[in-house]
Design an enzyme around this catalytic site. Structure first.
Site, short mmCIF file in Angstrom:
data_model
loop_
_atom_site.label_atom_id
_atom_site.label_comp_id
_atom_site.label_asym_id
_atom_site.label_seq_id
_atom_site.Cartn_x
_atom_site.Cartn_y
_atom_site.Cartn_z
N TRP A 331 15.43 -2.84 -2.77
CA TRP A 331 15.52 -2.73 -1.31
C TRP A 331 14.78 -1.48 -0.82
CZ3 TRP A 331 17.44 0.81 2.19
CH2 TRP A 331 17.60 0.36 3.51
N HIS A 332 14.83 -0.41 -1.60
CA HIS A 332 14.19 0.84 -1.17
C HIS A 332 12.67 0.79 -1.28
CE1 HIS A 332 18.28 2.54 -1.46
NE2 HIS A 332 17.83 3.44 -0.62
N GLY A 333 12.15 -0.06 -2.14
CA GLY A 333 10.70 -0.14 -2.25
C GLY A 333 10.25 -1.11 -3.33
#
Length: 409
Positions: A331-333
């Site tokens: 989700w963060h990258g």
């Protein structure tokens, strides 16, 4: 517009005047226009994705509500209604998360497959990742699940639903607000309250200080070290890693403070997102009670609990944790560094769960001073475990991360 830009500050000051000078019945419309204007200021084509996610959430949310089981219906009718609701929920989630996958992760997936195959087996799309898509996609999914579970009625006013998805203080970087408290506050008339406005402005100022004065001043040192870790001295790498821990916190929490403060000025309270995370005495406390609380709560309620949470066999509970943090990393990258970062954090939590039961008997009968010293040591250790994980979070690729770890003193 970025919160730390003069254009946003000027726009917001003017908007607040217009907002409070307008009757309550028009304010949702003003907020909606302001939200789309702010989002379009980045790139106009982003608005199409925002409209698409909004349309999917609105239509499927209405359909889930319309297919609700009628009291007194027969067992067959109830089963049919339940099947329709589940079908609409699945359709909504697949469309929203599918949009997120294509826009943010498709090229990462294709590149990984092509690298493994040693040839261009699949074509890339080379899409520009839409700002804030991860945040408003998750807001939409939580809304659909809550409607399905009967926690709130579907919003039938498309304008107010669109405002929930696009509300500009939370759109780009959260917090990931739940639908029910937002709609409840939106329905309540807001009168100008000097104390509330002052509190919101103070929080915005504090957030700007953390973002502009601290985070942005630390960034050049961090960027230089992580750009070429092979050529930086071990002491520079050490300092840069400490700096990044505070750069990330001040940048992210500063942005959240501005968002929460701006919304408070407008009379709408958003969920708290950070609570002095580096004072956590264990990794579980860090993630569950102090760091990015709206995201942690989202993963807990909409992924961890549906997987079975901790109410299953120990091995399954540990697997659930790994799945949650693997997804959190992605989700963060879209990068393998984030995948490993998530897995490392999941391993931390599994280890913390194992140690927790063994630490309590030790501390139970110790003197208060010994307990306080033990807590101080645990805070120190927890910070440095997170500190080590931040290397993976910041490194541009796995090779840079291994170089960084290998050259730390």
């Amino acid at each position: 517009m970025l919160f730390n830009s003069f254009s946003f500050l000027g726009f917001f000051a003017l908007f607040v005047i217009v907002y409070y000078a307008s009757p309550h019945r028009y304010r949702w419309g003003l907020l909606l226009l302001a939200s789309f204007y702010n989002y379009a200021a980045f790139r106009l084509e982003y608005v199409w994705l925002l409209l698409g996610v909004t349309a999917v959430g609105y239509v499927t949310g209405r359909a889930i509500g319309d297919a609700s089981v009628t009291p007194g219906a027969s067992a067959g009718a109830s089963a049919t209604d339940g099947g329709r609701r589940a079908l609409w929920l699945t359709a909504g989630i697949v469309l929203v998360l599918g949009t997120l996958f294509v826009n943010k992760y498709y090229d990462f997936f294709v590149t990984s497959v092509n690298d493994a195959a040693g040839r261009a087996a699949l074509p890339r799309l080379d899409l520009v990742v839409a700002a804030g898509l991860s945040f408003y996609a998750f807001s939409c999914v939580s809304y659909l699940v809550d409607v399905y579970k009967g926690k709130l009625a579907p919003e039938r006013h498309i304008g107010r639903f669109a405002l929930y998805i696009a509300y500009f203080p939370k759109l780009l970087a959260g917090p990931i607000e739940r639908a029910q408290p937002f709609f409840t506050q939106l329905a309540m008339p807001v009168r100008f309250n000097a104390a509330q406005v002052t509190s919101g402005l103070q929080l915005m100022l504090w957030g700007l200080f953390k973002k502009v004065v601290i985070a942005d001043r630390l960034a050049p040192v961090v960027d230089a070290a992580y750009r070429s870790p092979s050529f930086a001295s071990p002491s520079d790498l050490l300092v840069a890693t400490y700096f990044f821990a505070f750069q990330l916190y001040c940048d992210f929490s500063g942005y959240s403070d501005i968002a929460i403060g701006a919304s408070r000025v407008l009379g709408i309270d958003l969920i708290e997102n950070f609570r002095r995370p580096y004072l956590s005495s264990n990794v579980r406390e860090f993630w569950a009670k102090r760091w990015h609380l709206s995201l942690s709560g989202w993963f807990r309620d909409y992924l961890y609990f549906p997987l079975g949470g901790s109410r299953v066999a120990a091995w399954r509970a540990n697997l659930n944790l790994l799945i949650v943090f693997l997804v959190s990393g992605l989700w963060h990258g879209a990068n393998w560094t984030y995948v490993l970062w998530g897995l490392l954090l999941g391993a931390y939590l599994i280890g913390a769960r194992w140690l927790q039961g063994r630490a309590r008997p030790f501390l139970k009968h110790r003197l208060a001073l010994v307990r306080r010293l033990t807590v101080a040591v645990r805070v120190f250790i927890t910070f440095h475990l997170i500190w080590l994980a931040w290397v993976l979070f910041r490194a541009p690729d796995l090779q840079a991360a291994w170089t960084f770890y290998g050259r730390l003193p």
